[in-house]
Design a protein around this motif. Structure first.
Motif, PDB file in Angstrom:
ATOM      1  N   ASN A  39      33.438  48.828  35.914  1.00  0.00           N
ATOM      2  CA  ASN A  39      32.710  47.591  35.636  1.00  0.00           C
ATOM      3  C   ASN A  39      33.203  46.436  36.509  1.00  0.00           C
ATOM      4  O   ASN A  39      32.401  45.616  36.973  1.00  0.00           O
ATOM      5  CB  ASN A  39      32.789  47.227  34.161  1.00  0.00           C
ATOM      6  CG  ASN A  39      31.957  48.149  33.295  1.00  0.00           C
ATOM      7  OD1 ASN A  39      31.010  48.782  33.768  1.00  0.00           O
ATOM      8  ND2 ASN A  39      32.309  48.249  32.026  1.00  0.00           N
ATOM      9  N   ARG A  40      34.492  46.365  36.730  1.00  0.00           N
ATOM     10  CA  ARG A  40      35.058  45.315  37.582  1.00  0.00           C
ATOM     11  C   ARG A  40      34.519  45.440  39.014  1.00  0.00           C
ATOM     12  O   ARG A  40      34.151  44.439  39.628  1.00  0.00           O
ATOM     13  CB  ARG A  40      36.583  45.408  37.578  1.00  0.00           C
ATOM     14  CG  ARG A  40      37.230  44.332  38.441  1.00  0.00           C
ATOM     15  CD  ARG A  40      38.713  44.424  38.403  1.00  0.00           C
ATOM     16  NE  ARG A  40      39.159  43.935  37.093  1.00  0.00           N
ATOM     17  CZ  ARG A  40      40.429  43.854  36.743  1.00  0.00           C
ATOM     18  NH1 ARG A  40      41.367  44.251  37.572  1.00  0.00           N
ATOM     19  NH2 ARG A  40      40.766  43.396  35.556  1.00  0.00           N
ATOM     20  N   GLU A  69      30.713  44.529  39.057  1.00  0.00           N
ATOM     21  CA  GLU A  69      30.537  43.078  38.939  1.00  0.00           C
ATOM     22  C   GLU A  69      30.845  42.382  40.258  1.00  0.00           C
ATOM     23  O   GLU A  69      30.108  41.480  40.680  1.00  0.00           O
ATOM     24  CB  GLU A  69      31.440  42.521  37.835  1.00  0.00           C
ATOM     25  CG  GLU A  69      30.952  42.829  36.441  1.00  0.00           C
ATOM     26  CD  GLU A  69      31.943  42.404  35.361  1.00  0.00           C
ATOM     27  OE1 GLU A  69      32.795  41.517  35.640  1.00  0.00           O
ATOM     28  OE2 GLU A  69      31.876  42.963  34.263  1.00  0.00           O
ATOM     29  N   ARG A  70      31.909  42.788  40.909  1.00  0.00           N
ATOM     30  CA  ARG A  70      32.273  42.175  42.193  1.00  0.00           C
ATOM     31  C   ARG A  70      31.189  42.439  43.239  1.00  0.00           C
ATOM     32  O   ARG A  70      30.796  41.540  43.978  1.00  0.00           O
ATOM     33  CB  ARG A  70      33.617  42.715  42.663  1.00  0.00           C
ATOM     34  CG  ARG A  70      34.080  42.104  43.958  1.00  0.00           C
ATOM     35  CD  ARG A  70      35.457  42.565  44.326  1.00  0.00           C
ATOM     36  NE  ARG A  70      35.833  42.047  45.628  1.00  0.00           N
ATOM     37  CZ  ARG A  70      36.805  42.542  46.352  1.00  0.00           C
ATOM     38  NH1 ARG A  70      37.533  43.550  45.906  1.00  0.00           N
ATOM     39  NH2 ARG A  70      37.074  42.024  47.537  1.00  0.00           N
ATOM     40  N   ASN A 129      28.077  43.102  42.670  1.00  0.00           N
ATOM     41  CA  ASN A 129      26.861  42.390  42.270  1.00  0.00           C
ATOM     42  C   ASN A 129      26.854  40.963  42.809  1.00  0.00           C
ATOM     43  O   ASN A 129      25.800  40.431  43.161  1.00  0.00           O
ATOM     44  CB  ASN A 129      26.721  42.345  40.744  1.00  0.00           C
ATOM     45  CG  ASN A 129      25.758  43.380  40.222  1.00  0.00           C
ATOM     46  OD1 ASN A 129      24.808  43.762  40.885  1.00  0.00           O
ATOM     47  ND2 ASN A 129      26.016  43.836  39.014  1.00  0.00           N
ATOM     48  N   SER A 130      28.019  40.345  42.846  1.00  0.00           N
ATOM     49  CA  SER A 130      28.133  38.977  43.349  1.00  0.00           C
ATOM     50  C   SER A 130      27.774  38.922  44.823  1.00  0.00           C
ATOM     51  O   SER A 130      27.015  38.072  45.257  1.00  0.00           O
ATOM     52  CB  SER A 130      29.543  38.440  43.168  1.00  0.00           C
ATOM     53  OG  SER A 130      29.872  38.393  41.813  1.00  0.00           O
ATOM     54  N   THR A 152      26.040  47.286  45.749  1.00  0.00           N
ATOM     55  CA  THR A 152      25.554  48.004  44.570  1.00  0.00           C
ATOM     56  C   THR A 152      24.063  47.789  44.386  1.00  0.00           C
ATOM     57  O   THR A 152      23.519  46.774  44.828  1.00  0.00           O
ATOM     58  CB  THR A 152      26.308  47.575  43.298  1.00  0.00           C
ATOM     59  OG1 THR A 152      25.896  48.382  42.204  1.00  0.00           O
ATOM     60  CG2 THR A 152      26.075  46.120  42.964  1.00  0.00           C
TER      61      THR A 152
END
Length: 105
Positions: free
Chosen positions: A8-9, A12-13, A15-16, A38
């Motif tokens: 997940n980390r 999320e990174r 995705n940014s 991603t």
């Protein structure tokens, strides 16, 4: 860190914005850089654009959570000096990228 938290980390990174990290060889080879992005559910690995030396990939590779989860336990075994290369290579052609992702997380 647990596999789901690590995954997940990383998602999320990515995705940014896409980011670049390098492989973590256990021998004397030079680390190779690669780009991580991603589609929201899987990681996409491609050649680095901003760092050298870059991994040589003809096409982007996709890493799913299932593949990441299969390789995750081998990361710590490998760090502790266990020889897991042959077994891991049978499970994933992306293990060097997965190891880099785990080390960076």
């Amino acid at each position: 860190m647990h596999v789901v938290e690590t995954w997940n980390r990383i998602i999320e990174r990515a995705n940014s914005q896409p980011f670049e990290i390098h492989t973590v060889p256990q021998n004397k080879r030079a680390p190779l850089w690669f780009r991580v992005s991603t589609d929201g559910t899987a990681l996409i690995i491609s050649q680095a654009k901003d760092n050298v030396p870059s991994s040589t990939l003809k096409m982007p590779r996709t890493i799913t959570f299932e593949e990441f989860e299969r390789i995750f336990p081998y990361y710590h075994l490998r760090l502790n000096g266990n020889s897991v290369s042959q077994e891991v290579m049978r499970k994933s052609v992306n293990s060097v990228y997965i190891y880099g992702l785990i080390a960076d997380a």
